[in-house]
Motif scaffolding. Structure first.
Motif, PDB file in Angstrom:
ATOM      1  N   ASP A 117      32.799  41.354  44.559  1.00 18.20           N
ATOM      2  CA  ASP A 117      33.245  41.633  45.931  1.00 18.20           C
ATOM      3  C   ASP A 117      34.720  42.030  45.960  1.00 18.20           C
ATOM      4  O   ASP A 117      35.111  42.976  46.656  1.00 18.20           O
ATOM      5  CB  ASP A 117      33.037  40.406  46.819  1.00 18.20           C
ATOM      6  CG  ASP A 117      31.571  40.128  47.124  1.00 18.20           C
ATOM      7  OD1 ASP A 117      30.747  41.056  46.938  1.00 18.20           O
ATOM      8  OD2 ASP A 117      31.258  39.000  47.526  1.00 18.20           O
ATOM      9  N   LEU A 118      35.540  41.294  45.212  1.00 16.17           N
ATOM     10  CA  LEU A 118      36.967  41.611  45.168  1.00 16.17           C
ATOM     11  C   LEU A 118      37.214  43.002  44.596  1.00 16.17           C
ATOM     12  O   LEU A 118      38.070  43.753  45.088  1.00 16.17           O
ATOM     13  CB  LEU A 118      37.706  40.569  44.318  1.00 16.17           C
ATOM     14  CG  LEU A 118      37.847  39.167  44.904  1.00 16.17           C
ATOM     15  CD1 LEU A 118      38.384  38.204  43.847  1.00 16.17           C
ATOM     16  CD2 LEU A 118      38.773  39.178  46.114  1.00 16.17           C
ATOM     17  N   LYS A 119      36.472  43.335  43.573  1.00 15.24           N
ATOM     18  CA  LYS A 119      36.645  44.637  42.930  1.00 15.24           C
ATOM     19  C   LYS A 119      36.286  45.776  43.873  1.00 15.24           C
ATOM     20  O   LYS A 119      36.891  46.848  43.832  1.00 15.24           O
ATOM     21  CB  LYS A 119      35.785  44.697  41.658  1.00 15.24           C
ATOM     22  CG  LYS A 119      35.983  45.965  40.847  1.00 15.24           C
ATOM     23  CD  LYS A 119      35.220  45.906  39.542  1.00 15.24           C
ATOM     24  CE  LYS A 119      35.477  47.174  38.731  1.00 15.24           C
ATOM     25  NZ  LYS A 119      34.790  47.167  37.434  1.00 15.24           N
ATOM     26  N   ALA A 120      35.313  45.561  44.735  1.00 12.42           N
ATOM     27  CA  ALA A 120      34.862  46.607  45.654  1.00 12.42           C
ATOM     28  C   ALA A 120      35.834  46.827  46.810  1.00 12.42           C
ATOM     29  O   ALA A 120      35.746  47.833  47.516  1.00 12.42           O
ATOM     30  CB  ALA A 120      33.481  46.257  46.199  1.00 12.42           C
ATOM     31  N   GLN A 121      36.755  45.901  47.004  1.00 10.18           N
ATOM     32  CA  GLN A 121      37.699  46.012  48.109  1.00 10.18           C
ATOM     33  C   GLN A 121      38.845  46.961  47.762  1.00 10.18           C
ATOM     34  O   GLN A 121      39.092  47.274  46.600  1.00 10.18           O
ATOM     35  CB  GLN A 121      38.274  44.629  48.443  1.00 10.18           C
ATOM     36  CG  GLN A 121      37.252  43.620  48.905  1.00 10.18           C
ATOM     37  CD  GLN A 121      37.841  42.235  49.050  1.00 10.18           C
ATOM     38  OE1 GLN A 121      39.056  42.030  48.878  1.00 10.18           O
ATOM     39  NE2 GLN A 121      36.999  41.264  49.364  1.00 10.18           N
ATOM     40  N   ASP A 122      39.553  47.405  48.801  1.00  5.01           N
ATOM     41  CA  ASP A 122      40.799  48.120  48.585  1.00  5.01           C
ATOM     42  C   ASP A 122      41.878  47.114  48.209  1.00  5.01           C
ATOM     43  O   ASP A 122      41.853  45.963  48.644  1.00  5.01           O
ATOM     44  CB  ASP A 122      41.215  48.859  49.856  1.00  5.01           C
ATOM     45  CG  ASP A 122      40.276  50.006  50.209  1.00  5.01           C
ATOM     46  OD1 ASP A 122      39.683  50.578  49.264  1.00  5.01           O
ATOM     47  OD2 ASP A 122      40.126  50.308  51.403  1.00  5.01           O
ATOM     48  N   GLY A 123      42.816  47.555  47.413  1.00  6.28           N
ATOM     49  CA  GLY A 123      43.897  46.662  47.029  1.00  6.28           C
ATOM     50  C   GLY A 123      44.378  46.956  45.629  1.00  6.28           C
ATOM     51  O   GLY A 123      43.888  47.876  44.960  1.00  6.28           O
ATOM     52  N   PRO A 124      45.339  46.167  45.153  1.00  5.49           N
ATOM     53  CA  PRO A 124      45.879  46.383  43.805  1.00  5.49           C
ATOM     54  C   PRO A 124      44.877  45.981  42.734  1.00  5.49           C
ATOM     55  O   PRO A 124      43.911  45.261  43.003  1.00  5.49           O
ATOM     56  CB  PRO A 124      47.113  45.472  43.778  1.00  5.49           C
ATOM     57  CG  PRO A 124      46.806  44.396  44.766  1.00  5.49           C
ATOM     58  CD  PRO A 124      46.005  45.046  45.852  1.00  5.49           C
ATOM     59  N   ASP A 125      45.118  46.450  41.513  1.00  8.20           N
ATOM     60  CA  ASP A 125      44.251  46.091  40.402  1.00  8.20           C
ATOM     61  C   ASP A 125      44.278  44.591  40.158  1.00  8.20           C
ATOM     62  O   ASP A 125      45.213  43.882  40.540  1.00  8.20           O
ATOM     63  CB  ASP A 125      44.690  46.824  39.128  1.00  8.20           C
ATOM     64  CG  ASP A 125      44.348  48.308  39.161  1.00  8.20           C
ATOM     65  OD1 ASP A 125      43.550  48.713  40.034  1.00  8.20           O
ATOM     66  OD2 ASP A 125      44.887  49.051  38.326  1.00  8.20           O
ATOM     67  N   LEU A 126      43.231  44.112  39.492  1.00  8.10           N
ATOM     68  CA  LEU A 126      43.073  42.694  39.196  1.00  8.10           C
ATOM     69  C   LEU A 126      43.346  42.463  37.708  1.00  8.10           C
ATOM     70  O   LEU A 126      42.707  43.073  36.848  1.00  8.10           O
ATOM     71  CB  LEU A 126      41.661  42.236  39.553  1.00  8.10           C
ATOM     72  CG  LEU A 126      41.335  42.326  41.050  1.00  8.10           C
ATOM     73  CD1 LEU A 126      39.826  42.400  41.268  1.00  8.10           C
ATOM     74  CD2 LEU A 126      41.905  41.119  41.786  1.00  8.10           C
ATOM     75  N   ILE A 127      44.304  41.585  37.422  1.00  7.96           N
ATOM     76  CA  ILE A 127      44.722  41.314  36.049  1.00  7.96           C
ATOM     77  C   ILE A 127      44.219  39.947  35.613  1.00  7.96           C
ATOM     78  O   ILE A 127      44.375  38.955  36.326  1.00  7.96           O
ATOM     79  CB  ILE A 127      46.263  41.352  35.922  1.00  7.96           C
ATOM     80  CG1 ILE A 127      46.825  42.695  36.403  1.00  7.96           C
ATOM     81  CG2 ILE A 127      46.690  41.074  34.486  1.00  7.96           C
ATOM     82  CD1 ILE A 127      46.357  43.894  35.600  1.00  7.96           C
TER      83      ILE A 127
END
Length: 209
Positions: A117-127
């Motif tokens: 779900d987080l990945k599908a959202q708009d926003g900065p990359d996830l580290i």
């Protein structure tokens, strides 16, 4: 869609446990904590800064979260510290009420679903920072886009490893490789899909004709 990028320090024999300090993680009687620090080099800091970018959020296992929370808030005038302290931390934890180093939120019981779900959202990359908890889950779910691996010229013999037997067989493409003066290999990979054991050999006579 956001990209998920894993950053990890590993010995030549694949151990990622406690690279930063002697008391970082003594599980299993691990006695070599801090093994990475004598080999750190400015080229590695540059690679980390480039991988994280100007803005990013974090995916962290609970132990990594606690280790970072005990150190980074006290670091001043450091761009890496500024990025980590300002990032939203999404944490795999059974103790969501104790996430004092914020902004932070728990990933909940279904980690893969929440990360998807987080990945599908708009926003900065996830580290992701070298978590032996999160990394197998993310690879198994096919959620990893890139991997930045610092390979140290060290053999540790035993300890927690980045990849487990749960990791789904798959291929990675090496996108960059260089070495630091201390002998650390800085390797960047991109996820390429499922393992293809029957792919033709590009160096065979039949393929080259």
């Amino acid at each position: 869609m956001r990209r998920i990028r894993i950053i990890a320090n590993t010995s030549l024999d694949g151990v990622v446990q406690a690279p930063g300090g002697p008391d970082e993680d003594r599980d299993g009687g691990f006695a070599h904590g801090g093994w990475a620090m004598p080999h750190f080099a400015p080229a590695m800091a540059e690679a980390i800064a480039a991988a994280q970018g100007d803005r990013f959020d974090l995916l962290l296992g609970r132990r990594t979260y606690d280790t970072f929370a005990a150190f980074w808030p006290g670091v001043e005038d450091d761009p890496i510290a500024d990025g980590l302290n300002g990032a939203t931390k999404h944490v795999a934890t059974h103790r969501p009420e104790s996430l004092e180093w914020g902004p932070a939120e728990a990933l909940g019981a279904n980690i893969a679903a929440r990360v998807r779900d987080l990945k599908a959202q708009d926003g900065p990359d996830l580290i992701v920072w070298g978590s032996t908890t999160l990394t197998p889950v993310l690879f198994e779910a096919g959620l990893v886009d890139e991997l930045l691996l610092f390979v140290f010229p060290i053999l540790l013999g035993g300890g927690k490893r980045l990849f487990s037997d749960r990791t789904t067989p798959q291929e990675l493409t090496l996108t960059e490789s260089r070495s630091a003066p201390t002998g650390v290999l800085i390797n960047a990979y991109r996820a390429s899909g499922a393992l293809q054991p029957d792919r033709p050999d590009p160096y065979s006579k039949e393929t080259s004709q």
